[in-house]
Design an enzyme around this catalytic site. Structure first.
Site, PDB file in Angstrom:
ATOM      1  N   GLY A   1       0.811  -1.215   0.000  1.00  0.00           N
ATOM      2  CA  GLY A   1       0.000   0.000   0.000  1.00  0.00           C
ATOM      3  C   GLY A   1       0.842   1.263   0.000  1.00  0.00           C
ATOM      4  O   GLY A   1       2.018   1.229  -0.360  1.00  0.00           O
ATOM      5  N   ALA A   2       0.204   2.385   0.407  1.00  0.00           N
ATOM      6  CA  ALA A   2       0.847   3.708   0.307  1.00  0.00           C
ATOM      7  C   ALA A   2       1.403   3.851  -1.111  1.00  0.00           C
ATOM      8  O   ALA A   2       2.578   4.149  -1.322  1.00  0.00           O
ATOM      9  CB  ALA A   2       1.927   3.889   1.364  1.00  0.00           C
TER      10      ALA A   2
ATOM     11  N   GLY B   1       5.581   4.440  -8.771  1.00  0.00           N
ATOM     12  CA  GLY B   1       6.359   3.212  -8.997  1.00  0.00           C
ATOM     13  C   GLY B   1       5.430   2.006  -9.032  1.00  0.00           C
ATOM     14  O   GLY B   1       5.465   1.180  -9.960  1.00  0.00           O
ATOM     15  N   HIS B   2       4.546   1.917  -8.017  1.00  0.00           N
ATOM     16  CA  HIS B   2       3.575   0.811  -8.003  1.00  0.00           C
ATOM     17  C   HIS B   2       2.662   0.876  -9.226  1.00  0.00           C
ATOM     18  O   HIS B   2       2.374  -0.136  -9.860  1.00  0.00           O
ATOM     19  CB  HIS B   2       2.673   0.891  -6.759  1.00  0.00           C
TER      20      HIS B   2
ATOM     21  N   ASP C   1      13.759  -2.734  -4.921  1.00  0.00           N
ATOM     22  CA  ASP C   1      14.042  -3.836  -4.002  1.00  0.00           C
ATOM     23  C   ASP C   1      14.716  -4.954  -4.798  1.00  0.00           C
ATOM     24  O   ASP C   1      14.176  -6.052  -4.948  1.00  0.00           O
ATOM     25  CB  ASP C   1      12.745  -4.321  -3.355  1.00  0.00           C
TER      26      ASP C   1
ATOM     27  N   GLN D   1      15.331  -8.209  -3.042  1.00  0.00           N
ATOM     28  CA  GLN D   1      14.069  -8.933  -2.812  1.00  0.00           C
ATOM     29  C   GLN D   1      13.737  -9.816  -4.020  1.00  0.00           C
ATOM     30  O   GLN D   1      13.304 -10.965  -3.874  1.00  0.00           O
ATOM     31  CB  GLN D   1      12.955  -7.930  -2.553  1.00  0.00           C
TER      32      GLN D   1
ATOM     33  N   SER E   1       9.414   5.663  -3.203  1.00  0.00           N
ATOM     34  CA  SER E   1       9.259   4.696  -2.114  1.00  0.00           C
ATOM     35  C   SER E   1       8.123   5.170  -1.227  1.00  0.00           C
ATOM     36  O   SER E   1       7.942   6.391  -1.043  1.00  0.00           O
ATOM     37  CB  SER E   1      10.549   4.655  -1.285  1.00  0.00           C
TER      38      SER E   1
ATOM     39  N   ARG F   1       8.104   5.027   1.802  1.00  0.00           N
ATOM     40  CA  ARG F   1       8.725   5.677   2.968  1.00  0.00           C
ATOM     41  C   ARG F   1       9.023   7.148   2.731  1.00  0.00           C
ATOM     42  O   ARG F   1       9.223   7.895   3.689  1.00  0.00           O
ATOM     43  CB  ARG F   1      10.033   4.961   3.334  1.00  0.00           C
TER      44      ARG F   1
HETATM   45  O1  PAF Z   1       8.053  -4.943  -1.823  1.00  0.00           O
HETATM   46  C1  PAF Z   1       7.072  -4.932  -1.040  1.00  0.00           C
HETATM   47  O2  PAF Z   1       6.289  -3.996  -0.978  1.00  0.00           O
HETATM   48  C2  PAF Z   1       6.855  -6.111  -0.115  1.00  0.00           C
HETATM   49  O3  PAF Z   1       8.053  -6.634   0.331  1.00  0.00           O
HETATM   50  C3  PAF Z   1       5.975  -7.207  -0.731  1.00  0.00           C
HETATM   51  C4  PAF Z   1       6.626  -7.837  -1.939  1.00  0.00           C
HETATM   52  C5  PAF Z   1       4.623  -6.623  -1.112  1.00  0.00           C
HETATM   53  C6  PAF Z   1       5.727  -8.303   0.298  1.00  0.00           C
HETATM   54  O4  PAF Z   1       5.104  -7.817   1.431  1.00  0.00           O
END
Ligand code: PAF
Length: 280
Positions: free
Chosen positions: A31-32, A36-37, A150, A153, A188, A190
């Site tokens: 969320g938030a 980018g999302h 990330d 990740q 981000s 954040r």
């Molecule tokens: O990148 C993120 O926002 C988180 O790590 C994810 C992949 C949604 C998992 O909670």
């Protein structure tokens, strides 16, 4: 657009798409949402029949209780944004829905999960794997989209998949480029917590990375780059470096060979922890 709260509702919707031979794209988020999302959602929209976005602040990936509490939660704004971005289903479960019992699974992923974020945020990647494995199992997408801010990740999730931890997911992992503000700051969630002064300081991070990349053309070594970035960032008294790492872009192990490398940094800007990276 549907906003669903339960796993069974999402499974039913997925089954309907599958019954009609439709493809599904999936974008996991906490969320938030920012541009980018949204760029991931738009890409999924272009490449699939249906797009599912999860909005879930996953407690198991926070190694710091205060960080979890302060993480921005803006579901209604997120839903409004997603409505205009080509999303078909928002999956926004409560913690009890995702974790009716504590998840005790341990993912053995080797070095890729132990360096950098793995070292400074113990347990973080195990929590990411717990939630991402659940989400991929529920949504079973053809493609799952992750942002390269990330970067580690993505490498960790790829390793989790290659080790067979998520047999239900037969789709493709799609890494997507970092989205930056016009002035270079990596987007981000954040960033919302930065004061105007901290927002200015944060710019030093991306500027240092861009200049470091330029220096490679002039023959700089890995040590030169590390020192340059450390000196540039430390010059700003608001910033505190957690790590500056030059790593092999596949193994994420530290390297001095700049041919297949990525520079990754984690920096505290006041009490806000920011990460960024640049591929060389
Ligand atoms: O990148 C993120 O926002 C988180 O790590 C994810 C992949 C949604 C998992 O909670």
């Amino acid at each position: 657009m549907l906003v669903l709260k339960t796993i069974s509702e999402v499974r039913q919707a997925v089954a309907q798409y599958r019954k009609h031979g439709k493809t599904i794209g999936f974008v996991p988020t906490m969320g938030a949402l920012h541009d980018g999302h949204i760029s991931l959602v738009k890409r999924s929209f272009e490449e699939n029949f249906a797009t599912i976005v999860s909005v879930f602040v996953n407690p198991t990936q926070f190694n710091n209780k205060e960080d979890l509490e302060k993480y921005p939660r803006t579901l209604q704004d997120d839903v409004n944004l997603l409505q205009q971005s080509g999303c078909d289903i928002v999956f926004a479960p409560e913690v009890e829905e995702m974790y009716p019992q504590p998840d005790t699974r341990q993912f053995e992923l080797g070095m890729v999960a132990e360096v950098m974020e793995g070292k400074f945020r113990p347990g973080h990647f195990n929590g990411v794997c717990q939630v991402v494995s659940k989400l991929l199992t529920i949504t079973t997408p053809d493609k799952a989209y992750f942002g390269q801010k990330d970067y580690q990740q993505i490498a960790v999730i790829r390793t989790m998949l290659s080790k067979g931890y998520v047999p239900e997911f037969k789709g493709e992992l799609v890494p997507c480029p970092i989205k930056r503000a016009d002035d270079g700051l990596a987007l981000s969630s954040r960033n919302q917590r930065l004061s105007p002064q901290q927002r200015i300081s944060a710019l030093t991070i991306s500027k240092a990375l861009f200049s470091a990349k330029d220096k490679v053309k002039d023959g700089a070594t890995a040590n030169d780059l590390r020192k340059y970035i450390e000196d540039t960032i430390s010059f700003d008294s608001n910033l505190k470096i957690e790590y500056v790492e030059i790593a092999d872009k596949d193994t994420l192990c530290s390297t001095n060979d700049l041919h297949n490398a990525i520079i990754c940094v984690a920096v505290y800007d006041g009490d806000v922890r920011l990460i960024d990276n640049i591929l060389l």
